[in-house]
Design a protein around this motif. Structure first.
Motif, mmCIF file in Angstrom:
data_model
loop_
_atom_site.group_PDB
_atom_site.id
_atom_site.type_symbol
_atom_site.label_atom_id
_atom_site.label_comp_id
_atom_site.label_asym_id
_atom_site.label_seq_id
_atom_site.Cartn_x
_atom_site.Cartn_y
_atom_site.Cartn_z
ATOM 1 N N ILE A 80 0.881 -1.179 0.000
ATOM 2 C CA ILE A 80 0.000 0.000 0.000
ATOM 3 C C ILE A 80 0.912 1.221 0.000
ATOM 4 N N THR A 81 0.718 2.078 -0.984
ATOM 5 C CA THR A 81 1.538 3.286 -1.062
ATOM 6 C C THR A 81 0.667 4.454 -1.511
ATOM 7 N N SER A 82 1.291 5.602 -1.681
ATOM 8 C CA SER A 82 0.557 6.793 -2.101
ATOM 9 C C SER A 82 1.582 7.776 -2.654
ATOM 10 N N PHE A 83 1.133 8.669 -3.525
ATOM 11 C CA PHE A 83 2.053 9.685 -4.058
ATOM 12 C C PHE A 83 2.594 10.564 -2.928
ATOM 13 N N ASN A 84 1.900 10.597 -1.784
ATOM 14 C CA ASN A 84 2.373 11.380 -0.632
ATOM 15 C C ASN A 84 3.721 10.872 -0.118
ATOM 16 N N SER A 85 4.020 9.601 -0.349
ATOM 17 C CA SER A 85 5.294 9.018 0.104
ATOM 18 C C SER A 85 6.487 9.745 -0.502
ATOM 19 N N TYR A 86 6.295 10.322 -1.692
ATOM 20 C CA TYR A 86 7.412 11.009 -2.373
ATOM 21 C C TYR A 86 7.849 12.256 -1.601
ATOM 22 N N ASN A 87 6.941 12.820 -0.788
ATOM 23 C CA ASN A 87 7.269 14.037 -0.040
ATOM 24 C C ASN A 87 8.469 13.826 0.886
ATOM 25 N N ALA A 88 8.663 12.589 1.345
ATOM 26 C CA ALA A 88 9.777 12.274 2.256
ATOM 27 C C ALA A 88 11.133 12.325 1.546
ATOM 28 N N LEU A 89 11.136 12.326 0.215
ATOM 29 C CA LEU A 89 12.397 12.340 -0.540
ATOM 30 C C LEU A 89 13.037 13.730 -0.574
ATOM 31 N N GLY A 90 12.221 14.757 -0.303
ATOM 32 C CA GLY A 90 12.741 16.125 -0.332
ATOM 33 C C GLY A 90 13.089 16.604 -1.733
ATOM 34 N N VAL A 91 12.251 16.242 -2.711
ATOM 35 C CA VAL A 91 12.529 16.663 -4.093
ATOM 36 C C VAL A 91 11.523 17.719 -4.573
ATOM 37 N N ASP A 144 3.981 11.505 -14.703
ATOM 38 C CA ASP A 144 2.877 12.092 -15.485
ATOM 39 C C ASP A 144 1.608 12.315 -14.663
ATOM 40 N N TYR A 145 1.486 11.623 -13.530
ATOM 41 C CA TYR A 145 0.263 11.737 -12.714
ATOM 42 C C TYR A 145 0.396 12.786 -11.614
ATOM 43 N N LEU A 146 1.580 13.363 -11.477
ATOM 44 C CA LEU A 146 1.793 14.321 -10.392
ATOM 45 C C LEU A 146 1.305 15.709 -10.779
ATOM 46 N N ALA A 147 0.742 16.408 -9.798
ATOM 47 C CA ALA A 147 0.142 17.721 -10.057
ATOM 48 C C ALA A 147 1.170 18.851 -9.981
ATOM 49 N N GLU A 148 2.428 18.512 -9.687
ATOM 50 C CA GLU A 148 3.439 19.557 -9.550
ATOM 51 C C GLU A 148 4.147 19.854 -10.874
ATOM 52 N N ASP A 149 5.139 20.736 -10.810
ATOM 53 C CA ASP A 149 5.967 21.098 -11.961
ATOM 54 C C ASP A 149 6.823 19.874 -12.317
ATOM 55 N N GLN A 150 6.369 19.097 -13.293
ATOM 56 C CA GLN A 150 7.002 17.804 -13.582
ATOM 57 C C GLN A 150 8.472 17.892 -13.995
ATOM 58 N N PRO A 151 8.870 18.806 -14.902
ATOM 59 C CA PRO A 151 10.294 18.883 -15.263
ATOM 60 C C PRO A 151 11.191 19.180 -14.060
ATOM 61 N N LYS A 152 10.715 20.069 -13.176
ATOM 62 C CA LYS A 152 11.495 20.440 -11.988
ATOM 63 C C LYS A 152 11.622 19.253 -11.037
ATOM 64 N N ILE A 153 10.501 18.539 -10.824
ATOM 65 C CA ILE A 153 10.489 17.368 -9.928
ATOM 66 C C ILE A 153 11.413 16.285 -10.497
ATOM 67 N N LEU A 154 11.361 16.075 -11.800
ATOM 68 C CA LEU A 154 12.213 15.057 -12.434
ATOM 69 C C LEU A 154 13.682 15.387 -12.211
ATOM 70 N N GLU A 155 14.039 16.635 -12.427
ATOM 71 C CA GLU A 155 15.433 17.071 -12.258
ATOM 72 C C GLU A 155 15.905 16.787 -10.817
ATOM 73 N N LYS A 156 15.059 17.141 -9.851
ATOM 74 C CA LYS A 156 15.420 16.927 -8.444
ATOM 75 C C LYS A 156 15.442 15.440 -8.080
ATOM 76 N N ARG A 182 14.009 3.552 -16.602
ATOM 77 C CA ARG A 182 15.336 2.911 -16.709
ATOM 78 C C ARG A 182 16.260 3.733 -17.592
ATOM 79 N N LYS A 183 15.709 4.204 -18.701
ATOM 80 C CA LYS A 183 16.495 4.973 -19.666
ATOM 81 C C LYS A 183 16.979 6.285 -19.040
ATOM 82 N N LEU A 184 16.053 7.005 -18.390
ATOM 83 C CA LEU A 184 16.396 8.287 -17.759
ATOM 84 C C LEU A 184 17.470 8.116 -16.687
ATOM 85 N N LEU A 185 17.304 7.104 -15.838
ATOM 86 C CA LEU A 185 18.246 6.902 -14.739
ATOM 87 C C LEU A 185 19.589 6.362 -15.240
ATOM 88 N N ALA A 186 19.562 5.523 -16.249
ATOM 89 C CA ALA A 186 20.808 4.980 -16.810
ATOM 90 C C ALA A 186 21.630 6.119 -17.396
#
Length: 195
Positions: A80-91, A144-156, A182-186
């Protein structure tokens, strides 16, 4: 003892039952379930699922999500997870989502259990508990499902990935990443190795 009371005698407070389980104690299960739900003994909490609630000082206790999903899926191989879990990453994700996601091997789709809506997603693999490496990979999978600034979040998120244990990250990318992730992280890992 009436047939209905006989069925009631097998119920334990706090437990969740499947209709099929209760059938062994009743010859007219649907009528008995209807009586038990209409007089408040049992609460219907999902497709073919019934809860015998415990009472506390504030009223009836709802069943724990973990128990509900375990009974619904008939196994405990889920996360069981939620997009809220990402908040702990500090990105930079700060949005609060009220959707709970259930990674599992059996079901897909939105299913209401108890008074909550769960989004079941069929996945070939997920960890028993979310690690930071898993969360970074999962965030990029779901960008793609996140309501935030996606390019900025991806960079962080990519920056955050580089600060994590490379071995654990590699394992998480391999096991849980979509081809795009996989491609982005590689690519990011390669750049870091060159610098």
């Amino acid at each position: 003892m009436s047939k209905l009371n006989e069925l009631k005698s097998h119920l334990k407070k706090g437990n969740i039952y499947k209709r099929d389980e209760l059938q062994k104690w009743s010859s007219s299960i649907d009528r008995h379930l209807s009586q038990l739900t209409s007089n408040g003994v049992l609460k219907k909490v999902g497709p073919g699922l019934y809860h015998f609630p415990k009472k506390n000082a504030f009223g009836f206790e709802p069943p724990a999500d973990q128990l509900l999903i375990k009974k619904f899926l008939d196994n405990d191989n889920f996360l069981i997870t939620s997009f809220n879990s990402y908040n702990a990453l500090g990105v930079g994700t700060t949005q609060l989502y009220n959707k709970q996601i259930v990674y599992n091997h059996l079901r897909s789709g939105d299913i209401r259990l108890g008074n909550k809506l769960f989004t079941f997603k069929k996945k070939s693999a997920f960890p028993p508990k979310p690690t930071k490496e898993f969360l970074v990979v999962d965030l990029i999978n779901n960008l793609d499902y996140l309501a935030e600034d996606q390019p900025k979040i991806l960079e962080k998120a990519l920056e955050k990935a580089m600060s994590l244990n490379k071995h654990s990250l590699g394992h998480a990318i391999e096991k849980y990443g979509t081809p795009r992730t996989r491609k982005l992280l590689a690519k990011k890992l390669l750049l870091c190795q060159k610098n």
